[in-house]
Scaffold this active site. Structure first.
Site, PDB file in Angstrom:
ATOM      1  N   ILE A 109       0.824  -1.210   0.000  1.00 26.54           N
ATOM      2  CA  ILE A 109       0.000   0.000   0.000  1.00 26.54           C
ATOM      3  C   ILE A 109       0.863   1.267   0.000  1.00 26.54           C
ATOM      4  CG2 ILE A 109      -0.321   0.288   2.514  1.00 26.54           C
ATOM      5  CD1 ILE A 109      -3.368   0.543   1.881  1.00 26.54           C
TER       6      ILE A 109
ATOM      7  N   GLU B 239       6.238  -4.524  10.979  1.00 28.02           N
ATOM      8  CA  GLU B 239       4.998  -3.848  11.394  1.00 28.02           C
ATOM      9  C   GLU B 239       3.805  -4.794  11.401  1.00 28.02           C
ATOM     10  OE1 GLU B 239       4.504  -0.681   8.601  1.00 28.02           O
ATOM     11  OE2 GLU B 239       6.219   0.441   9.364  1.00 28.02           O
TER      12      GLU B 239
ATOM     13  N   HIS C 138       6.220 -12.181   5.855  1.00 26.62           N
ATOM     14  CA  HIS C 138       6.042 -11.850   4.435  1.00 26.62           C
ATOM     15  C   HIS C 138       7.389 -11.477   3.845  1.00 26.62           C
ATOM     16  CE1 HIS C 138       5.372  -8.353   7.016  1.00 26.62           C
ATOM     17  NE2 HIS C 138       5.988  -7.638   6.086  1.00 26.62           N
TER      18      HIS C 138
HETATM   19  P1  5GP Z   1       6.868  -4.948   7.571  1.00 23.96           P
HETATM   20  O1  5GP Z   1       7.380  -3.638   8.114  1.00 23.96           O
HETATM   21  O2  5GP Z   1       5.963  -5.658   8.556  1.00 23.96           O
HETATM   22  O3  5GP Z   1       7.943  -5.806   7.021  1.00 23.96           O
HETATM   23  O4  5GP Z   1       6.000  -4.557   6.302  1.00 23.96           O
HETATM   24  C1  5GP Z   1       4.624  -4.377   6.325  1.00 23.96           C
HETATM   25  C2  5GP Z   1       4.251  -3.792   4.982  1.00 23.96           C
HETATM   26  O5  5GP Z   1       2.866  -3.948   4.802  1.00 23.96           O
HETATM   27  C3  5GP Z   1       4.550  -2.282   4.862  1.00 23.96           C
HETATM   28  O6  5GP Z   1       5.430  -2.058   3.760  1.00 23.96           O
HETATM   29  C4  5GP Z   1       3.175  -1.656   4.663  1.00 23.96           C
HETATM   30  O7  5GP Z   1       3.190  -0.578   3.752  1.00 23.96           O
HETATM   31  C5  5GP Z   1       2.348  -2.827   4.146  1.00 23.96           C
HETATM   32  N1  5GP Z   1       0.944  -2.776   4.512  1.00 23.96           N
HETATM   33  C6  5GP Z   1       0.442  -2.555   5.759  1.00 23.96           C
HETATM   34  N2  5GP Z   1      -0.909  -2.594   5.738  1.00 23.96           N
HETATM   35  C7  5GP Z   1      -1.255  -2.868   4.449  1.00 23.96           C
HETATM   36  C8  5GP Z   1      -2.530  -3.046   3.805  1.00 23.96           C
HETATM   37  O8  5GP Z   1      -3.587  -2.969   4.404  1.00 23.96           O
HETATM   38  N3  5GP Z   1      -2.494  -3.326   2.470  1.00 23.96           N
HETATM   39  C9  5GP Z   1      -1.323  -3.446   1.759  1.00 23.96           C
HETATM   40  N4  5GP Z   1      -1.411  -3.706   0.474  1.00 23.96           N
HETATM   41  N5  5GP Z   1      -0.112  -3.273   2.343  1.00 23.96           N
HETATM   42  C10 5GP Z   1      -0.084  -2.996   3.668  1.00 23.96           C
END
Ligand code: 5GP
Length: 119
Positions: A32, A96, A101
């Site tokens: 997103i 986050e 993933h």
């Molecule tokens: P992390 O920091 O956990 O590795 O990455 C989480 C990712 O998920 C972030 O890059 C954030 O922009 C993405 N993200 C969080 N919420 C959503 C959502 O509701 N939809 C999509 N498509 N991406 C999300």
């Protein structure tokens, strides 16, 4: 079993996302808040909260995430130019969403892997 996450809701079609690939084990959709022209998240359909929670039973799905990443990179036209796969874990890793993933980033020069942090 680990509890559902925002990514589970995307996987089950309960909230919208730009899903570009799905099979029985994994779903991939555009981030997103993209950090590069291509920024795709590749997510196991069943929740593994962090890399710390990975077990020998998860070895097949964890390998599958890489196979899917390679397929998508080709589809996106960035396989030859190159790309980066990132998996963040917990606070220092900048995680986050607690649903393991793989970030697939590409479509521009990504620069050094880490920016140097001056203490
Ligand atoms: P992390 O920091 O956990 O590795 O990455 C989480 C990712 O998920 C972030 O890059 C954030 O922009 C993405 N993200 C969080 N919420 C959503 C959502 O509701 N939809 C999509 N498509 N991406 C999300």
């Amino acid at each position: 079993m680990a509890k559902d996450t925002i990514f589970s809701k995307i996987i089950h079609g309960e909230i919208p996302a730009d899903i570009i690939y799905q099979d029985e084990q994994t779903t991939a959709f555009r981030d997103i808040h993209p950090q590069a022209p291509t920024h795709i998240l590749i997510v196991p359909n069943n929740v593994i909260p962090t890399v710390n929670d990975a077990t020998p039973e998860n070895e097949q799905i964890l390998g599958h995430l890489f196979v899917v990443a390679a397929k998508i990179a080709k589809q996106e036209g960035i396989a030859e130019s190159g790309y980066r796969l990132i998996v963040n874990c917990n606070k220092d890793g900048g995680q986050e969403v607690f649903h393991l993933h793989v970030h697939l980033l590409g479509g521009r020069r990504l620069g050094p892997m880490l920016t140097r942090q001056e203490e």
